[in-house]
Design an enzyme around this catalytic site. Structure first.
Site, mmCIF file in Angstrom:
data_model
loop_
_atom_site.group_PDB
_atom_site.id
_atom_site.type_symbol
_atom_site.label_atom_id
_atom_site.label_comp_id
_atom_site.label_asym_id
_atom_site.label_seq_id
_atom_site.Cartn_x
_atom_site.Cartn_y
_atom_site.Cartn_z
ATOM 1 N N ALA A 9 -13.727 1.284 3.158
ATOM 2 C CA ALA A 9 -14.294 -0.064 3.180
ATOM 3 C C ALA A 9 -13.998 -0.889 1.933
ATOM 4 C CB ALA A 9 -15.810 0.029 3.392
ATOM 5 N N ARG A 12 -8.102 -3.028 0.796
ATOM 6 C CA ARG A 12 -7.691 -4.329 1.332
ATOM 7 C C ARG A 12 -7.985 -4.433 2.823
ATOM 8 N NH1 ARG A 12 -3.454 -2.833 -1.959
ATOM 9 N NH2 ARG A 12 -2.285 -2.060 -0.156
ATOM 10 N N ALA A 122 -3.792 3.540 17.754
ATOM 11 C CA ALA A 122 -2.626 2.672 17.877
ATOM 12 C C ALA A 122 -1.974 2.504 16.518
ATOM 13 C CB ALA A 122 -3.022 1.311 18.439
ATOM 14 N N PHE A 125 -2.756 -2.766 15.879
ATOM 15 C CA PHE A 125 -3.813 -3.323 16.719
ATOM 16 C C PHE A 125 -3.633 -4.816 16.983
ATOM 17 C CE2 PHE A 125 -5.732 0.687 15.788
ATOM 18 C CZ PHE A 125 -6.579 0.932 16.866
ATOM 19 N N HIS A 155 7.547 -4.494 5.014
ATOM 20 C CA HIS A 155 6.136 -4.453 4.623
ATOM 21 C C HIS A 155 6.018 -4.612 3.110
ATOM 22 C CE1 HIS A 155 5.436 -2.762 8.651
ATOM 23 N NE2 HIS A 155 4.188 -3.148 8.486
ATOM 24 N N LYS A 159 2.936 -0.054 0.822
ATOM 25 C CA LYS A 159 2.932 0.805 2.013
ATOM 26 C C LYS A 159 3.631 2.120 1.692
ATOM 27 C CE LYS A 159 3.803 0.834 6.998
ATOM 28 N NZ LYS A 159 2.435 1.359 7.277
ATOM 29 N N THR A 166 4.459 1.192 13.507
ATOM 30 C CA THR A 166 4.777 0.219 14.552
ATOM 31 C C THR A 166 6.242 0.290 14.934
ATOM 32 O OG1 THR A 166 3.033 -1.261 13.777
ATOM 33 C CG2 THR A 166 4.758 -2.233 15.145
#
Length: 267
Positions: A9, A12, A122, A125, A155, A159, A166
């Site tokens: 939480a 980012r 997934a 999303f 990206h 990352k 994806t």
């Protein structure tokens, strides 16, 4: 009200998820969790997301808040997600999993957990990306073996996995439509004397730079024409809103491993 917890939480994506939950009609953030060594433990989750105080303190232990939510949203790391999955499976809690970078063996653990609890897993999303997956299936079937297929993705510098989940999912959709095994035909980057291109292969190229949220393009290149299907995300909120939509959709669903195609009725 659909009681939703967010893990990771203080990150980012976590803050964006908190905002999306609080904006969604019929949903409410009732628990927020971050890593045990976080200096923000105890802080109000709403204040972390710049929403003002909402009365939900940041916890450092998912086990302590298991009674406070109906569904957990997890966009963290495979090792963390799998630990959280074990807690949710034991407690009968639904999960939304947006974590990427799972191995084939780890994905099988999600399948097994889906026998006991409802899960939406997934790689992306975003509603737009999932529409692109549908379009890619159609394009691959129509264009068939008469094209070269290349997938490029970009990206932000932070990352940690490549290619993106994806991009790999896009490759799976295309390969399945063409009756190919992606593990056998995927080519990840090219360098040196590569020789002529084998039309059966599906190429992947990765860019990591700046603060790019997420760009994906699938190129179908024939002699004389090219078709490109592209999605560009400009905000993490698009992923967060999709995850919250999935969390709402899971309400009352039977145990199973679902994806966003199920949520959007695109299957």
């Amino acid at each position: 009200m659909r009681r939703i917890a967010v893990v990771g939480a203080a990150g980012r994506m976590g803050k964006t998820l908190i905002e999306a939950v609080q904006q969604a009609p019929g949903a409410g953030l009732t628990a927020a969790v971050d890593r045990p060594d976080s200096t923000l433990v105890g802080a109000d989750a709403g204040e972390l997301a710049a929403l003002g105080r909402i009365g939900v303190p940041l916890s450092d232990d998912l086990a302590k808040v298991m009674d406070e939510f109906d569904v957990l949203i997890d966009f963290t790391h495979p090792s963390v997600t799998l630990k959280n999955l074990a807690f949710c499976r034991k407690a009968g809690k639904a999960m939304i999993i947006g974590t990427t970078g799972f191995s084939a063996e780890e994905k099988q653990r999600l399948v097994e957990a889906g026998k006991d609890i409802p899960i939406v897993f997934a790689a992306n999303f975003s509603i737009g990306v999932n529409l692109c997956l549908k379009l890619l299936d159609t394009a691959a079937r129509v264009l068939g073996d008469e094209v070269d297929i290349e997938i490029t993705e970009a990206h932000h510098r932070h990352k940690v996995d490549a290619p993106s989940g994806t991009a790999l999912r896009m490759g799976e959709v295309v390969a399945n439509a063409l009756g190919r095994d992606l593990e056998k035909v995927a080519v990840y980057g090219r360098e040196g004397q590569t020789g002529a291109r084998d039309r059966q292969t599906i190429g992947f190229a990765t860019i990591r730079a700046g603060d790019v949220v997420g760009d994906h393009t699938v190129l179908f290149a024939a002699d004389g024409e090219r078709v490109e299907i592209t999605h560009k995300a400009s905000s993490r909120m698009t992923f967060a809103k999709g995850a919250v939509r999935a969390a709402m959709w899971l309400d009352g669903k039977a145990p199973g491993l679902y994806d966003m195609q199920d949520v959007l009725g695109l299957h």
